[in-house]
Design an enzyme around this catalytic site. Structure first.
Site, short mmCIF file in Angstrom:
data_model
loop_
_atom_site.label_atom_id
_atom_site.label_comp_id
_atom_site.label_asym_id
_atom_site.label_seq_id
_atom_site.Cartn_x
_atom_site.Cartn_y
_atom_site.Cartn_z
CG ASP A 118 -1.73 1.31 1.61
OD1 ASP A 118 -2.28 1.51 0.57
OD2 ASP A 118 -1.66 1.65 2.58
CG ASP A 129 -1.87 7.60 0.63
OD1 ASP A 129 -0.86 8.25 0.04
OD2 ASP A 129 -3.15 7.60 0.16
CG ASP A 134 -2.04 2.60 6.52
OD1 ASP A 134 -2.47 1.97 5.37
OD2 ASP A 134 -2.54 3.85 6.87
MG LIG Z 1 -2.78 3.31 3.54
#
Ligand SMILES: [Mg+2]
Length: 188
Positions: A7, A9, A138
């Site tokens: 991922d 961000d 995240d």
């Molecule tokens: Mg993310």
């Protein structure tokens, strides 16, 4: 399969720090959730309702995603994995209703990881449809139309996602990721 999905961000691009800098500049006297008090993946929800549009406006501004700094250790780890022969692909969902977010993300990959990474990037709103050995993200809950994704979900460890949500959470730092690249084992 040796495809590793990573991922963007909050994992390789530091969304939170850029938000804080812009929020303090724009609203120096306004309420702020201090970085060490951040809880929960969705930043907006930690702010009182009357401030949520303002919070959103900060990252909806064109150029926000281009400006993000790399997360410490991320670029090195991805380069090491690619050099070791893994098919490393950044897999990212552009912000909904944002006109330039996807383009800014591709530009960012060019600038920070080079054109090969930009070329291999996967921009999707549904990561469950993508195949991979694991997805390092995240976000604790990854939803989509495919109920049985081929990847194993590994949570990238951040201050705001430590509250357990899933029964069997697996979480990594970049050190753990590099351990995987060295040993090929997801249980470093
Ligand atoms: Mg993310």
């Amino acid at each position: 399969m040796n495809t590793l999905l990573v991922d963007m961000d909050g994992v390789i691009a530091d969304f939170e720090t850029e938000f804080y800098e812009r929020w303090r500049r724009r609203y120096p006297d306004e309420y702020i959730v201090e970085p060490d008090a951040r809880r929960g993946w969705n930043m907006e929800l930690q702010y009182p309702e009357h401030l949520r549009t303002q919070v959103r406006d900060v990252y909806m501004e064109p150029g926000f995603f281009s400006s993000l700094k790399p997360v410490a250790g991320a670029l090195e780890a991805l380069n090491v994995a690619a050099a070791a022969g893994f098919d490393v692909r950044v897999c990212t969902a552009p912000m909904k209703h944002h006109r330039t977010c996807a383009q800014e993300k591709i530009g960012w990959l060019h600038d920070h990881l080079g054109s090969d990474f930009a070329h291999r990037a996967i921009i999707t709103r549904d990561k469950t449809l993508i195949h991979g050995l694991f997805l390092l993200d995240d976000r604790q809950i990854i939803e989509g139309v495919n109920q049985r994704p081929t990847w194993r979900h590994i949570i990238f460890d951040t201050i705001y996602n430590r509250e357990p949500v899933l029964a069997h959470e697996k979480r990594w730092t970049w050190e753990d990721f590099r351990g995987f690249v060295r040993t090929g084992s997801m249980e470093p």
